[in-house]
Design an enzyme around this catalytic site. Structure first.
Site, mmCIF file in Angstrom:
data_model
loop_
_atom_site.group_PDB
_atom_site.id
_atom_site.type_symbol
_atom_site.label_atom_id
_atom_site.label_comp_id
_atom_site.label_asym_id
_atom_site.label_seq_id
_atom_site.Cartn_x
_atom_site.Cartn_y
_atom_site.Cartn_z
ATOM 1 N N ARG A 1 4.322 -7.656 8.894
ATOM 2 C CA ARG A 1 4.476 -8.726 7.906
ATOM 3 C C ARG A 1 5.682 -8.484 7.009
ATOM 4 O O ARG A 1 6.252 -9.414 6.455
ATOM 5 C CB ARG A 1 3.197 -8.839 7.072
ATOM 6 N N LYS B 1 -8.590 -4.706 6.641
ATOM 7 C CA LYS B 1 -7.640 -4.588 7.750
ATOM 8 C C LYS B 1 -8.264 -3.945 8.991
ATOM 9 O O LYS B 1 -7.644 -3.944 10.053
ATOM 10 C CB LYS B 1 -6.424 -3.763 7.311
ATOM 11 N N GLY C 1 1.620 1.225 6.219
ATOM 12 C CA GLY C 1 0.470 0.341 6.205
ATOM 13 C C GLY C 1 0.284 -0.331 7.553
ATOM 14 O O GLY C 1 0.970 -0.030 8.527
ATOM 15 N N THR D 1 0.830 -1.205 0.000
ATOM 16 C CA THR D 1 0.000 0.000 0.000
ATOM 17 C C THR D 1 0.862 1.252 0.000
ATOM 18 O O THR D 1 0.558 2.236 -0.688
ATOM 19 C CB THR D 1 -0.956 -0.002 1.204
ATOM 20 N N GLU E 1 10.129 0.954 11.335
ATOM 21 C CA GLU E 1 8.818 1.579 11.152
ATOM 22 C C GLU E 1 8.379 2.315 12.409
ATOM 23 O O GLU E 1 7.846 3.428 12.335
ATOM 24 C CB GLU E 1 7.784 0.517 10.771
#
EC number: 5.3.1.6
Length: 237
Positions: free
Chosen positions: A103, A128, A89, A36, A110
């Site tokens: 994942r 999600k 994401g 994404t 992050e």
């Protein structure tokens, strides 16, 4: 939204493009990891060709390669420890804006990048969005201490497994040189408490639970027809 691959891709693209439109001229932004976010990078590339000035801090080698491919200038947290916003994401997001991520095996970077940003833009497709977080929580661990960490993670009520690589033998190795342990939880009654409990285990670097950034988080939920923008009450538009 239909559950086809094309429909999911369209939803991700819509969310990624809307996030990219929130980037303003002169910003320093965090670039997360995953499909994404790569749509956001694609959109930013076009805006840069149209004159937008922006630099990005990538959260993984994969993102850095993608950003360079699309002509996005890059920098580091060393040179820019405070970011205007970060785009990333999520694997799951609940109504309190708490997340499960990881994942892509880039959770430590992050979380560092998201924490450095004034505003955290999370891009997801509607599948999600969940009522309660549950399932797999990725945890990054030092290889030296992974076995002892596994025992203590079990004590938190999960079934932990070292993530195995797909295109090579052996475990997944993160960009930081560590392992990823996927922890299967049947339920997570208190995500913040679990995040703190995992962080307290010696040998754990970081977990995929993101519960401390809810005050500056905006979630863009994409589907085939439009995006919904969910903003925390604590975020100033």
């Amino acid at each position: 939204m239909a559950g086809t691959a094309d429909a999911v891709a369209a939803a991700k693209r819509a969310a990624g493009y809307q996030a990219a439109e929130m980037v303003e001229d002169g910003m320093v932004i965090g670039l997360g990891t995953g499909s994404t976010v790569f749509y956001a990078i694609e959109c930013l590339s076009g805006r840069i060709r149209d004159g937008l000035s922006v630099v990005g801090v990538p959260t993984s080698y994969q993102t850095a390669m993608k950003a360079r491919e699309y002509g996005i200038p890059l920098t580091t947290l060393d040179d820019n420890p405070v970011l205007d916003l970060a785009i990333d994401g999520a694997d799951q997001a609940d109504p309190q804006f708490r997340l499960i991520k990881g994942r892509g095996a880039a959770i430590t970077r992050e979380k560092c990048v998201a924490s450095a940003a004034f505003r955290f833009i999370v891009v997801v497709d509607e599948a999600k969005m969940v009522k309660k977080l549950a399932g797999v929580v990725p945890v990054e661990t030092l290889p030296f201490a992974t076995k002892t960490a596994l025992a203590q993670l079990r004590g938190l009520g999960c079934r932990p497994f070292i993530r195995e690589a797909v295109k090579k033998d052996g475990p997944v190795i993160t960009d930081n040189g560590n392992f990823i342990v996927d922890c299967q939880f049947e339920e997570i009654p208190d995500p913040a408490l679990l995040e703190a409990g995992i962080a307290a285990i010696p040998g754990v670097i970081e977990s995929g639970l993101f519960t401390r950034l809810t005050g500056n988080t905006t979630i863009i939920v994409g589907n085939e027809k439009k995006c919904s923008v969910l903003t925390s009450p604590d975020v100033v538009p």
